[in-house]
Write an enzyme that holds these catalytic residues in place. Structure first.
Site, PDB file in Angstrom:
ATOM      1  N   GLU A  74       0.815  -1.213   0.000  1.00  0.00           N
ATOM      2  CA  GLU A  74       0.000   0.000   0.000  1.00  0.00           C
ATOM      3  C   GLU A  74       0.850   1.264   0.000  1.00  0.00           C
ATOM      4  O   GLU A  74       1.930   1.290   0.570  1.00  0.00           O
ATOM      5  CB  GLU A  74      -0.836   0.053   1.278  1.00  0.00           C
ATOM      6  CG  GLU A  74      -1.836  -1.039   1.392  1.00  0.00           C
ATOM      7  CD  GLU A  74      -2.515  -1.053   2.761  1.00  0.00           C
ATOM      8  OE1 GLU A  74      -2.629   0.015   3.382  1.00  0.00           O
ATOM      9  OE2 GLU A  74      -2.910  -2.147   3.175  1.00  0.00           O
ATOM     10  N   CYS A  77      -2.278   2.156   7.921  1.00  0.00           N
ATOM     11  CA  CYS A  77      -1.398   1.124   7.388  1.00  0.00           C
ATOM     12  C   CYS A  77      -1.929  -0.285   7.511  1.00  0.00           C
ATOM     13  O   CYS A  77      -2.399  -0.705   8.543  1.00  0.00           O
ATOM     14  CB  CYS A  77      -0.029   1.195   8.044  1.00  0.00           C
ATOM     15  SG  CYS A  77      -0.070   1.815   9.713  1.00  0.00           S
TER      16      CYS A  77
HETATM   17  N1  SAH Z   1       7.355  -0.026  11.509  1.00  0.00           N
HETATM   18  C1  SAH Z   1       7.506   1.404  11.575  1.00  0.00           C
HETATM   19  C2  SAH Z   1       6.801   2.075  10.438  1.00  0.00           C
HETATM   20  C3  SAH Z   1       5.297   1.954  10.499  1.00  0.00           C
HETATM   21  S1  SAH Z   1       4.750   3.541  10.768  1.00  0.00           S
HETATM   22  C4  SAH Z   1       7.062   1.895  12.935  1.00  0.00           C
HETATM   23  O1  SAH Z   1       6.581   1.102  13.715  1.00  0.00           O
HETATM   24  O2  SAH Z   1       7.269   3.058  13.242  1.00  0.00           O
HETATM   25  C5  SAH Z   1       3.155   3.423  11.145  1.00  0.00           C
HETATM   26  C6  SAH Z   1       2.816   4.158  12.416  1.00  0.00           C
HETATM   27  O3  SAH Z   1       1.442   3.902  12.711  1.00  0.00           O
HETATM   28  C7  SAH Z   1       3.609   3.647  13.611  1.00  0.00           C
HETATM   29  O4  SAH Z   1       3.842   4.677  14.517  1.00  0.00           O
HETATM   30  C8  SAH Z   1       2.637   2.638  14.183  1.00  0.00           C
HETATM   31  O5  SAH Z   1       2.952   2.344  15.511  1.00  0.00           O
HETATM   32  C9  SAH Z   1       1.326   3.358  13.996  1.00  0.00           C
HETATM   33  N2  SAH Z   1       0.150   2.497  14.029  1.00  0.00           N
HETATM   34  C10 SAH Z   1       0.034   1.217  13.672  1.00  0.00           C
HETATM   35  N3  SAH Z   1      -1.212   0.768  13.880  1.00  0.00           N
HETATM   36  C11 SAH Z   1      -1.913   1.797  14.374  1.00  0.00           C
HETATM   37  C12 SAH Z   1      -3.253   1.968  14.805  1.00  0.00           C
HETATM   38  N4  SAH Z   1      -4.135   0.962  14.770  1.00  0.00           N
HETATM   39  N5  SAH Z   1      -3.632   3.180  15.250  1.00  0.00           N
HETATM   40  C13 SAH Z   1      -2.751   4.210  15.280  1.00  0.00           C
HETATM   41  N6  SAH Z   1      -1.479   4.105  14.900  1.00  0.00           N
HETATM   42  C14 SAH Z   1      -1.057   2.918  14.460  1.00  0.00           C
END
Ligand code: SAH
Length: 345
Positions: A91, A330
């Protein structure tokens, strides 16, 4: 096996063409065609036909196919589901902000980090993305949407620091003056807290913004939410962040998805303040996106938490949610596509 030509740096390309007996400027020509998003060597009209044929024999040009495109009626956010050469899907999201159009790219097919709240990790990791496959998301999102891309965030599916070699090469490519020319200051890289990766990045002293997905300032809570914390706990993580700041002088951004009754207490806000002492951090509070598969629910204390941070001198913003009508967070679109695929829809 043919080579992935778009993952090559300009220097490598020039050297490869030199070995084919071509002059030095040929590298630049081919590089700029590739970074304009051509899908075949045929399109490189200032190259001789024999050269185009030779290149096609030894190399391939990566180019994904948009299998789904959704445009938010609320705010114009565009979400793509791309199919890659091997059939796997990733995506990309394009967000239109006042300060420019931002593309959020994926770095892996799936993710193996296992965060409890995240849809991207549910099926595990299938594979790493190649530098060209990360670049193509910016390139083809720009050409398909007609919206010039000025910012890039590595916040899509995958953990950039679990694929750091390819990510660094992507950064070099996307930043290149003959390519998309996206300045490092217009790029954010987000990590769930892979400490050796943070330390390696610090040594490079890039001008990009490092984003750390914190989500809890205490190891007890963070262990439950993010398995990575069992390898590199909160203490090690903050030590690496402080060192990162000292080395690069760049302010780190901390992502914090607010989860009801889990990480939204006053004492946790106070602990964040304490951990950030000596470093100008910025906390980005994210109202948790509801993931159907997860029991975790959005917090109702977001502004209280924000005030508590702010009143103690820590900058905290609440992230505006875009694309709420198109599964823009994401992993959600890919999940749906996989589910439908399973059901044979
Ligand atoms: N793996 C990296 C890049 C992904 S970034 C990381 O963890 O930073 C995507 C961001 O969205 C990250 O901060 C992740 O923790 C957050 N995220 C994932 N699922 C989420 C959700 N259900 N609600 C809010 N933020 C979320």
């Amino acid at each position: 096996m043919r080579e992935d030509i778009k993952s090559m740096t300009l220097e490598e390309l020039t050297a490869a063409l030199g070995q084919m007996g071509e002059p030095a400027f040929r590298g630049k020509q081919v590089f700029s065609w590739l970074h304009r998003g051509v899908r075949s060597f045929e399109e490189m009209s200032n190259l001789s036909k024999p050269l185009r044929e030779r290149l096609a024999e030894s190399c391939y040009i990566d180019a994904p196919v948009a299998v789904q495109k959704q445009v938010s009626r609320l705010d114009g956010t565009v979400k793509y589901l791309w199919q890659l050469r091997d059939g796997s899907c990733i995506e990309t999201v394009l967000m239109q902000y006042r300060h420019g159009n931002t593309v959020c790219v994926s770095t892996q097919v799936g993710c193996r980090m296992g965060c409890a709240f995240c849809a991207s990790t549910i099926g595990g990791k299938a594979r790493d993305l190649q530098p060209s496959e990360i670049l193509d998301q910016a390139l083809f999102t720009q050409s398909d949407s007609g919206l010039p891309v000025s910012n890039i965030v590595l916040m899509g599916i995958g953990e950039p620091m679990d694929n750091l070699d390819n990510v660094l090469r992507f950064l070099e490519l996307v930043n290149h003056p003959q390519g998309m020319k996206i300045g490092m200051r217009h790029i954010s890289l987000s990590t769930c807290g892979v400490v050796p990766g943070i330390r390696r990045l610090a040594e490079l002293e890039l001008q990009l913004t490092l984003s750390v997905s914190l989500h809890a300032p205490d190891s007890e809570t963070r262990n439950k939410l993010m398995p990575v914390n069992r390898a590199y706990d909160v203490e090690e993580l903050f030590a690496a962040c402080h060192d990162y700041f000292r080395r690069t002088g760049r302010r780190i951004s901390f992502e914090y998805a607010m989860i009801d009754g889990v990480n939204d207490s006053d004492w946790q806000a106070d602990l964040i303040v304490q951990k950030l002492r000596g470093m100008p951090g910025h906390v980005n509070l994210i109202p948790l996106n509801d993931v159907a598969e997860s029991p975790l629910k959005p917090s109702r204390r977001v502004s209280k938490f924000q005030q508590r941070l702010e009143s103690q001198g820590v900058t905290a913003t609440v992230r505006r949610s875009l694309g709420g009508d198109i599964d823009a967070s994401c992993g959600q679109l890919r999940r749906k596509a996989m589910e439908n695929g399973k059901k044979g829809l």
